[in-house]
Design a protein around this motif. Structure first.
Motif, PDB file in Angstrom:
ATOM      1  N   MET A   1      19.467 -13.130 -64.393  1.00  0.00           N
ATOM      2  CA  MET A   1      19.729 -12.514 -65.687  1.00  0.00           C
ATOM      3  C   MET A   1      21.172 -12.722 -66.123  1.00  0.00           C
ATOM      4  O   MET A   1      21.435 -13.130 -67.268  1.00  0.00           O
ATOM      5  CB  MET A   1      19.421 -11.008 -65.632  1.00  0.00           C
ATOM      6  CG  MET A   1      19.782 -10.257 -66.902  1.00  0.00           C
ATOM      7  SD  MET A   1      19.374  -8.494 -66.813  1.00  0.00           S
ATOM      8  CE  MET A   1      20.577  -7.920 -65.609  1.00  0.00           C
ATOM      9  N   ILE A   2      22.126 -12.435 -65.243  1.00  0.00           N
ATOM     10  CA  ILE A   2      23.526 -12.471 -65.658  1.00  0.00           C
ATOM     11  C   ILE A   2      23.987 -13.889 -66.006  1.00  0.00           C
ATOM     12  O   ILE A   2      24.530 -14.111 -67.101  1.00  0.00           O
ATOM     13  CB  ILE A   2      24.421 -11.786 -64.620  1.00  0.00           C
ATOM     14  CG1 ILE A   2      24.196 -10.267 -64.707  1.00  0.00           C
ATOM     15  CG2 ILE A   2      25.892 -12.136 -64.834  1.00  0.00           C
ATOM     16  CD1 ILE A   2      25.036  -9.442 -63.795  1.00  0.00           C
TER      17      ILE A   2
ATOM     18  N   ASP B   1      28.023 -16.399 -74.482  1.00  0.00           N
ATOM     19  CA  ASP B   1      29.309 -17.054 -74.685  1.00  0.00           C
ATOM     20  C   ASP B   1      29.211 -18.247 -75.628  1.00  0.00           C
ATOM     21  O   ASP B   1      30.174 -18.583 -76.317  1.00  0.00           O
ATOM     22  CB  ASP B   1      29.884 -17.508 -73.338  1.00  0.00           C
ATOM     23  CG  ASP B   1      30.235 -16.340 -72.430  1.00  0.00           C
ATOM     24  OD1 ASP B   1      30.338 -15.197 -72.940  1.00  0.00           O
ATOM     25  OD2 ASP B   1      30.388 -16.562 -71.217  1.00  0.00           O
ATOM     26  N   ARG B   2      28.032 -18.873 -75.692  1.00  0.00           N
ATOM     27  CA  ARG B   2      27.893 -20.064 -76.531  1.00  0.00           C
ATOM     28  C   ARG B   2      27.284 -19.776 -77.903  1.00  0.00           C
ATOM     29  O   ARG B   2      27.637 -20.436 -78.889  1.00  0.00           O
ATOM     30  CB  ARG B   2      27.014 -21.098 -75.825  1.00  0.00           C
ATOM     31  CG  ARG B   2      27.603 -21.690 -74.560  1.00  0.00           C
ATOM     32  CD  ARG B   2      26.777 -22.857 -74.033  1.00  0.00           C
ATOM     33  NE  ARG B   2      25.420 -22.480 -73.655  1.00  0.00           N
ATOM     34  CZ  ARG B   2      24.327 -22.884 -74.288  1.00  0.00           C
ATOM     35  NH1 ARG B   2      24.423 -23.660 -75.366  1.00  0.00           N
ATOM     36  NH2 ARG B   2      23.123 -22.517 -73.868  1.00  0.00           N
TER      37      ARG B   2
ATOM     38  N   ILE C   1      23.057  -7.670 -77.562  1.00  0.00           N
ATOM     39  CA  ILE C   1      22.137  -8.082 -76.496  1.00  0.00           C
ATOM     40  C   ILE C   1      21.196  -6.916 -76.231  1.00  0.00           C
ATOM     41  O   ILE C   1      21.639  -5.778 -76.047  1.00  0.00           O
ATOM     42  CB  ILE C   1      22.895  -8.460 -75.214  1.00  0.00           C
ATOM     43  CG1 ILE C   1      23.846  -9.633 -75.483  1.00  0.00           C
ATOM     44  CG2 ILE C   1      21.923  -8.811 -74.093  1.00  0.00           C
ATOM     45  CD1 ILE C   1      24.807  -9.922 -74.338  1.00  0.00           C
ATOM     46  N   LEU C   2      19.899  -7.186 -76.209  1.00  0.00           N
ATOM     47  CA  LEU C   2      18.881  -6.158 -75.943  1.00  0.00           C
ATOM     48  C   LEU C   2      18.022  -6.562 -74.752  1.00  0.00           C
ATOM     49  O   LEU C   2      17.384  -7.627 -74.800  1.00  0.00           O
ATOM     50  CB  LEU C   2      17.960  -5.994 -77.160  1.00  0.00           C
ATOM     51  CG  LEU C   2      18.482  -5.253 -78.377  1.00  0.00           C
ATOM     52  CD1 LEU C   2      17.421  -5.248 -79.474  1.00  0.00           C
ATOM     53  CD2 LEU C   2      18.855  -3.810 -78.028  1.00  0.00           C
TER      54      LEU C   2
ATOM     55  N   LEU D   1      25.985  -6.196 -70.375  1.00  0.00           N
ATOM     56  CA  LEU D   1      25.888  -7.640 -70.559  1.00  0.00           C
ATOM     57  C   LEU D   1      26.763  -8.159 -71.694  1.00  0.00           C
ATOM     58  O   LEU D   1      26.998  -9.362 -71.790  1.00  0.00           O
ATOM     59  CB  LEU D   1      24.435  -8.044 -70.806  1.00  0.00           C
ATOM     60  CG  LEU D   1      23.509  -7.973 -69.593  1.00  0.00           C
ATOM     61  CD1 LEU D   1      22.068  -8.252 -70.001  1.00  0.00           C
ATOM     62  CD2 LEU D   1      23.951  -8.946 -68.510  1.00  0.00           C
ATOM     63  N   HIS D   2      27.249  -7.268 -72.543  1.00  0.00           N
ATOM     64  CA  HIS D   2      28.176  -7.712 -73.582  1.00  0.00           C
ATOM     65  C   HIS D   2      29.530  -8.117 -72.999  1.00  0.00           C
ATOM     66  O   HIS D   2      30.265  -8.889 -73.618  1.00  0.00           O
ATOM     67  CB  HIS D   2      28.387  -6.612 -74.627  1.00  0.00           C
ATOM     68  CG  HIS D   2      27.172  -6.315 -75.442  1.00  0.00           C
ATOM     69  ND1 HIS D   2      26.391  -5.192 -75.240  1.00  0.00           N
ATOM     70  CD2 HIS D   2      26.588  -6.992 -76.453  1.00  0.00           C
ATOM     71  CE1 HIS D   2      25.386  -5.193 -76.108  1.00  0.00           C
ATOM     72  NE2 HIS D   2      25.482  -6.274 -76.857  1.00  0.00           N
ATOM     73  N   THR D   3      29.869  -7.589 -71.836  1.00  0.00           N
ATOM     74  CA  THR D   3      31.214  -7.807 -71.297  1.00  0.00           C
ATOM     75  C   THR D   3      31.236  -8.377 -69.882  1.00  0.00           C
ATOM     76  O   THR D   3      32.259  -8.925 -69.462  1.00  0.00           O
ATOM     77  CB  THR D   3      32.001  -6.483 -71.288  1.00  0.00           C
ATOM     78  OG1 THR D   3      31.259  -5.494 -70.550  1.00  0.00           O
ATOM     79  CG2 THR D   3      32.218  -5.978 -72.710  1.00  0.00           C
TER      80      THR D   3
END
Length: 342
Positions: A147-148, A156-157, A165-166, A237-239
């Protein structure tokens, strides 16, 4: 969770044809085969807590006109939810053969604004970024479906600044437990069957890492937690980045329910808006049943009320559970009980 047999079979074919597999190759081949199966898709679709969670999250956070990536679309149902919510375009990615069914289901359900893209997400590109990355990349161990690395690569892209992100917020648990006595199976070297002693078998400990892990879907397998559950690791996951994940977790657990430790139960919880949760915890009455919780088997030990257990989990690569190593012991020094925040 993909079976080791599939990965080994594909790896054997790669070796036969002269190209040794990397760990990433084996994982991708395993997932591709596993998620192409109808029964696995049935289990996910019939998991009511899972589907309720995603439907509600999409209704709340995907807006008319949004451009969306659906990572690991499977049968395409989450992409369809996003489309019906008014998304301008949904890019539905999957590297499994299940994608042919997703395409036909979209036609049958009159879903017109979803592009189904076959291939791994790391190869996917767009001319401009999207508003939302939608995913369901959680494995039984949370990290074992990569996942990560997969989500963060797309983030990032291809995610707009301020995009969503959900789901994004996760808790990872690794808790000492006593298993149900009637169903608990000890290591063979811990057995003495009517005077026949198996202790010498400890010299023949299996080298197969699967031997030291169990999967459960029936929460009653866990008789009780020895301590109050608390996340060992939390992240957004945003950071988060894969490189920032700690590789060595050491947590102290104060015993509130005395008993015998038989293993460490691994499960996860994800939250949207604080009030919307999805959990694989064994005793959670609303647990999502298609995920199994995992038992990391340990040598047994008895702990009394008030004892402090030091739980350690060391990993080389979070997405490769074969690299995980774990232990428990009476705590001898003070170790933080706070979850690692990344």
């Amino acid at each position: 969770m993909p079976t080791p047999f599939l990965a080994r079979a594909v790896s054997a074919l790669r070796r036969f044809f002269g190209r040794p597999p990397s760990a990433e190759d084996a994982h991708r081949d395993n997932n591709r085969l596993y998620f192409s199966g109808m029964h696995q898709q049935e289990r996910m679709l019939a998991d009511r807590p899972r589907m309720d969670f995603y439907h509600t999250a999409i209704e709340r956070h995907i807006h008319p006109g949004d451009h969306v990536i659906d990572l690991g679309t499977g049968t395409g149902i989450l992409a369809a939810f996003a489309s019906r919510r008014g998304a301008a375009r949904v890019h539905a990615l999957d590297h499994s053969p299940i994608l042919k069914h997703a395409r036909s289901l979209a036609v049958d359900n009159e879903i017109k604004n979803v592009d189904f893209i076959s291939g791994h997400s790391s190869k996917f590109t767009l001319d401009k970024p999207v508003d939302v990355i939608l995913h369901e990349q959680m494995g039984d161990y949370l990290f074992d479906e990569a996942m990560i690395p997969n989500v963060c690569d797309l983030r990032d892209r291809l995610l707009k600044p301020g995009g969503r992100i959900l789901p994004a917020c996760f808790e990872f648990y690794c808790e000492p437990v006593q298993l149900d006595t009637t169903r608990h199976v000890p290591f063979i070297w811990n057995l003495n069957v009517k005077g026949y002693d198996f202790s010498s078998m400890e010299r023949q400990r299996p080298q197969d890492t699967d031997y030291y892990r169990l999967c459960g879907n029936d929460g009653t397998l866990v008789e009780h937690f020895l301590a109050e559950p608390a996340p060992a690791l939390t992240f957004d996951l945003h950071t988060v980045n894969e490189a920032t994940l700690p590789k060595d977790l050491r947590i102290q657990k104060t015993v509130t329910s005395p008993g015998r430790i038989d293993g460490l139960v691994v499960y996860f919880r994800t939250t949207v808006d604080d009030d919307l949760q999805l959990s694989s915890a064994p005793h959670d009455p609303g647990r999502a049943p298609h995920w199994g919780f995992r038992i990391l088997r340990t040598e047994p030990a008895d702990y009394a009320l008030g004892d402090v257990i030091e739980v350690s989990l060391t990993v080389a690569r979070w997405h490769d559970v074969d690299t995980w190593r774990w232990a428990h012991a009476p705590a001898a020094v003070s170790v933080s009980t706070e979850p690692a925040l990344v």
